[in-house]
Structures are given as C-alpha cells and as structure tokens.
Design a protein around this motif. Sequence first.
Motif, PDB file in Angstrom:
ATOM      1  N   GLY A  65       0.805  -1.224   0.000  1.00  0.00           N
ATOM      2  CA  GLY A  65       0.000   0.000   0.000  1.00  0.00           C
ATOM      3  C   GLY A  65       0.829   1.261   0.000  1.00  0.00           C
ATOM      4  O   GLY A  65       2.020   1.248  -0.247  1.00  0.00           O
ATOM      5  N   GLN A  66       0.166   2.355   0.308  1.00  0.00           N
ATOM      6  CA  GLN A  66       0.770   3.675   0.239  1.00  0.00           C
ATOM      7  C   GLN A  66       1.262   4.126   1.616  1.00  0.00           C
ATOM      8  O   GLN A  66       0.574   3.971   2.617  1.00  0.00           O
ATOM      9  N   TYR A  67       2.471   4.679   1.621  1.00  0.00           N
ATOM     10  CA  TYR A  67       3.096   5.214   2.824  1.00  0.00           C
ATOM     11  C   TYR A  67       3.421   6.681   2.592  1.00  0.00           C
ATOM     12  O   TYR A  67       3.740   7.081   1.472  1.00  0.00           O
ATOM     13  N   VAL A  68       3.351   7.461   3.652  1.00  0.00           N
ATOM     14  CA  VAL A  68       3.701   8.881   3.572  1.00  0.00           C
ATOM     15  C   VAL A  68       4.836   9.136   4.562  1.00  0.00           C
ATOM     16  O   VAL A  68       4.769   8.727   5.724  1.00  0.00           O
ATOM     17  N   CYS A  69       5.881   9.802   4.064  1.00  0.00           N
ATOM     18  CA  CYS A  69       6.997  10.205   4.910  1.00  0.00           C
ATOM     19  C   CYS A  69       6.858  11.700   5.168  1.00  0.00           C
ATOM     20  O   CYS A  69       6.807  12.493   4.220  1.00  0.00           O
ATOM     21  N   THR A  70       6.774  12.084   6.430  1.00  0.00           N
ATOM     22  CA  THR A  70       6.703  13.500   6.779  1.00  0.00           C
ATOM     23  C   THR A  70       8.000  13.895   7.483  1.00  0.00           C
ATOM     24  O   THR A  70       8.572  13.109   8.238  1.00  0.00           O
ATOM     25  N   VAL A  71       8.440  15.115   7.203  1.00  0.00           N
ATOM     26  CA  VAL A  71       9.677  15.627   7.777  1.00  0.00           C
ATOM     27  C   VAL A  71       9.377  16.981   8.407  1.00  0.00           C
ATOM     28  O   VAL A  71       8.756  17.838   7.781  1.00  0.00           O
ATOM     29  N   LEU A  72       9.829  17.151   9.631  1.00  0.00           N
ATOM     30  CA  LEU A  72       9.532  18.365  10.368  1.00  0.00           C
ATOM     31  C   LEU A  72      10.784  18.848  11.079  1.00  0.00           C
ATOM     32  O   LEU A  72      11.517  18.062  11.677  1.00  0.00           O
ATOM     33  N   ASP A  73      11.041  20.145  10.987  1.00  0.00           N
ATOM     34  CA  ASP A  73      12.024  20.767  11.859  1.00  0.00           C
ATOM     35  C   ASP A  73      11.409  22.072  12.359  1.00  0.00           C
ATOM     36  O   ASP A  73      10.232  22.330  12.128  1.00  0.00           O
ATOM     37  N   ALA A  74      12.179  22.888  13.024  1.00  0.00           N
ATOM     38  CA  ALA A  74      11.626  24.083  13.644  1.00  0.00           C
ATOM     39  C   ALA A  74      10.969  25.026  12.641  1.00  0.00           C
ATOM     40  O   ALA A  74      10.021  25.727  12.978  1.00  0.00           O
ATOM     41  N   ALA A  75      11.445  25.044  11.391  1.00  0.00           N
ATOM     42  CA  ALA A  75      10.962  26.046  10.433  1.00  0.00           C
ATOM     43  C   ALA A  75      10.207  25.477   9.237  1.00  0.00           C
ATOM     44  O   ALA A  75       9.495  26.210   8.567  1.00  0.00           O
ATOM     45  N   THR A  76      10.346  24.194   8.953  1.00  0.00           N
ATOM     46  CA  THR A  76       9.762  23.659   7.722  1.00  0.00           C
ATOM     47  C   THR A  76       9.076  22.324   7.934  1.00  0.00           C
ATOM     48  O   THR A  76       9.328  21.615   8.907  1.00  0.00           O
ATOM     49  N   TYR A  77       8.222  22.003   6.963  1.00  0.00           N
ATOM     50  CA  TYR A  77       7.513  20.723   6.936  1.00  0.00           C
ATOM     51  C   TYR A  77       7.504  20.250   5.485  1.00  0.00           C
ATOM     52  O   TYR A  77       7.319  21.036   4.560  1.00  0.00           O
ATOM     53  N   GLY A  78       7.702  18.965   5.275  1.00  0.00           N
ATOM     54  CA  GLY A  78       7.624  18.403   3.934  1.00  0.00           C
ATOM     55  C   GLY A  78       7.103  16.987   4.014  1.00  0.00           C
ATOM     56  O   GLY A  78       7.142  16.346   5.065  1.00  0.00           O
ATOM     57  N   GLU A  79       6.589  16.499   2.884  1.00  0.00           N
ATOM     58  CA  GLU A  79       6.132  15.120   2.856  1.00  0.00           C
ATOM     59  C   GLU A  79       6.282  14.546   1.459  1.00  0.00           C
ATOM     60  O   GLU A  79       6.321  15.275   0.471  1.00  0.00           O
ATOM     61  N   ALA A  80       6.378  13.227   1.417  1.00  0.00           N
ATOM     62  CA  ALA A  80       6.465  12.492   0.155  1.00  0.00           C
ATOM     63  C   ALA A  80       5.683  11.196   0.323  1.00  0.00           C
ATOM     64  O   ALA A  80       5.577  10.657   1.424  1.00  0.00           O
ATOM     65  N   THR A  81       5.126  10.718  -0.779  1.00  0.00           N
ATOM     66  CA  THR A  81       4.337   9.489  -0.769  1.00  0.00           C
ATOM     67  C   THR A  81       5.069   8.401  -1.543  1.00  0.00           C
ATOM     68  O   THR A  81       5.647   8.662  -2.599  1.00  0.00           O
ATOM     69  N   VAL A  82       5.020   7.186  -1.008  1.00  0.00           N
ATOM     70  CA  VAL A  82       5.672   6.034  -1.632  1.00  0.00           C
ATOM     71  C   VAL A  82       4.672   4.889  -1.683  1.00  0.00           C
ATOM     72  O   VAL A  82       3.956   4.637  -0.708  1.00  0.00           O
ATOM     73  N   ASP A  83       4.618   4.202  -2.818  1.00  0.00           N
ATOM     74  CA  ASP A  83       3.784   3.005  -2.942  1.00  0.00           C
ATOM     75  C   ASP A  83       4.662   1.773  -2.787  1.00  0.00           C
ATOM     76  O   ASP A  83       5.660   1.628  -3.491  1.00  0.00           O
ATOM     77  N   LEU A  84       4.287   0.897  -1.878  1.00  0.00           N
ATOM     78  CA  LEU A  84       4.998  -0.358  -1.666  1.00  0.00           C
ATOM     79  C   LEU A  84       4.155  -1.495  -2.230  1.00  0.00           C
ATOM     80  O   LEU A  84       2.987  -1.644  -1.857  1.00  0.00           O
ATOM     81  N   GLU A  85       4.759  -2.258  -3.125  1.00  0.00           N
ATOM     82  CA  GLU A  85       4.085  -3.437  -3.666  1.00  0.00           C
ATOM     83  C   GLU A  85       4.803  -4.672  -3.148  1.00  0.00           C
ATOM     84  O   GLU A  85       5.966  -4.890  -3.461  1.00  0.00           O
ATOM     85  N   VAL A  86       4.102  -5.440  -2.353  1.00  0.00           N
ATOM     86  CA  VAL A  86       4.660  -6.664  -1.791  1.00  0.00           C
ATOM     87  C   VAL A  86       4.310  -7.802  -2.741  1.00  0.00           C
ATOM     88  O   VAL A  86       3.124  -8.038  -3.015  1.00  0.00           O
ATOM     89  N   PRO A  87       5.331  -8.505  -3.266  1.00  0.00           N
ATOM     90  CA  PRO A  87       5.026  -9.620  -4.173  1.00  0.00           C
ATOM     91  C   PRO A  87       4.278 -10.718  -3.423  1.00  0.00           C
ATOM     92  O   PRO A  87       4.604 -11.047  -2.287  1.00  0.00           O
ATOM     93  N   HIS A  88       3.249 -11.221  -4.074  1.00  0.00           N
ATOM     94  CA  HIS A  88       2.448 -12.291  -3.478  1.00  0.00           C
ATOM     95  C   HIS A  88       2.842 -13.619  -4.125  1.00  0.00           C
ATOM     96  O   HIS A  88       2.855 -13.723  -5.349  1.00  0.00           O
ATOM     97  N   SER A  89       3.149 -14.595  -3.317  1.00  0.00           N
ATOM     98  CA  SER A  89       3.515 -15.915  -3.824  1.00  0.00           C
ATOM     99  C   SER A  89       2.258 -16.637  -4.316  1.00  0.00           C
ATOM    100  O   SER A  89       1.255 -16.704  -3.599  1.00  0.00           O
ATOM    101  N   PRO A  90       2.292 -17.192  -5.533  1.00  0.00           N
ATOM    102  CA  PRO A  90       1.115 -17.929  -6.027  1.00  0.00           C
ATOM    103  C   PRO A  90       0.847 -19.207  -5.210  1.00  0.00           C
ATOM    104  O   PRO A  90      -0.231 -19.754  -5.237  1.00  0.00           O
ATOM    105  N   LEU A  91       1.870 -19.635  -4.464  1.00  0.00           N
ATOM    106  CA  LEU A  91       1.706 -20.843  -3.663  1.00  0.00           C
ATOM    107  C   LEU A  91       1.201 -20.552  -2.260  1.00  0.00           C
ATOM    108  O   LEU A  91       0.943 -21.449  -1.493  1.00  0.00           O
ATOM    109  N   GLY A  92       1.102 -19.260  -1.934  1.00  0.00           N
ATOM    110  CA  GLY A  92       0.694 -18.888  -0.580  1.00  0.00           C
ATOM    111  C   GLY A  92       1.898 -18.910   0.346  1.00  0.00           C
ATOM    112  O   GLY A  92       3.028 -19.101  -0.083  1.00  0.00           O
ATOM    113  N   PRO A  93       1.679 -18.772   1.635  1.00  0.00           N
ATOM    114  CA  PRO A  93       2.786 -18.750   2.596  1.00  0.00           C
ATOM    115  C   PRO A  93       3.503 -20.098   2.616  1.00  0.00           C
ATOM    116  O   PRO A  93       2.883 -21.140   2.479  1.00  0.00           O
ATOM    117  N   LEU A  94       4.810 -20.030   2.772  1.00  0.00           N
ATOM    118  CA  LEU A  94       5.603 -21.263   2.842  1.00  0.00           C
ATOM    119  C   LEU A  94       5.900 -21.637   4.268  1.00  0.00           C
ATOM    120  O   LEU A  94       5.949 -20.870   5.129  1.00  0.00           O
TER     121      LEU A  94
END
Length: 94
Positions: A65-94
């Motif tokens: 899913g989607q993750y957001v990284c926020t950065v804060l210091d005394a004077a500024t704020y910023g953020e970035a979004t990252v999509d994580l795709e976890v590969p799914h095994s066709p065999l299911g959990p091992l």
Amino acid sequence: MDARSLEIRWIRHQFSETVHLYRNGEGQYGEQMKEYAGRTELARDGLPGGSLDLQISGLRPSDDGQYVCTVLDAATYGEATVDLEVPHSPLGPL
C-alpha cells in the motif's frame, strides 16, 4: 541536507497511523502501529546525506500500500508518498 536532527515520521496513508517515528536522533516506538513492532528501522547511514529510507523486515501482504513520509524541523515541513508493492507468492505462505 543532514536529516539526523529532523523529526521523520512514516505513516500508512489509509490508516494515518505511525509505522516508524525518528526523533531526537533515534527511533521512537510509543506511537508505532502494533503490526510493525520490531520490524522497522530508518536507514541511518543515509541520514547525513538526507536519505530517509525506511526498512521493513519480514514483509507481509498486509504491508502492501501507500506510505507517507513526513519531515519536520523548527521552520519547515515536507512530505512524500511512496507506494509499496509486496510480491504475493502464487503458492501462498511457505
């Protein structure tokens, strides 16, 4: 920019809950979602150069899913979004 003195928070976009919080030079785990306990770490060797990479060990399908990284210091704020795709095994959990 050296990021060691910043507050860096990674959150799950859909839940708006903390996956990992870095403040005062170290990880802070009091607000962390229980699903991520013991599985996250900020890549500290990249912090002096401004890299804010989050490492998640033991990836699970629920981590996808989607993750957001926020950065804060005394004077500024910023953020970035990252999509994580976890590969799914066709065999299911091992």
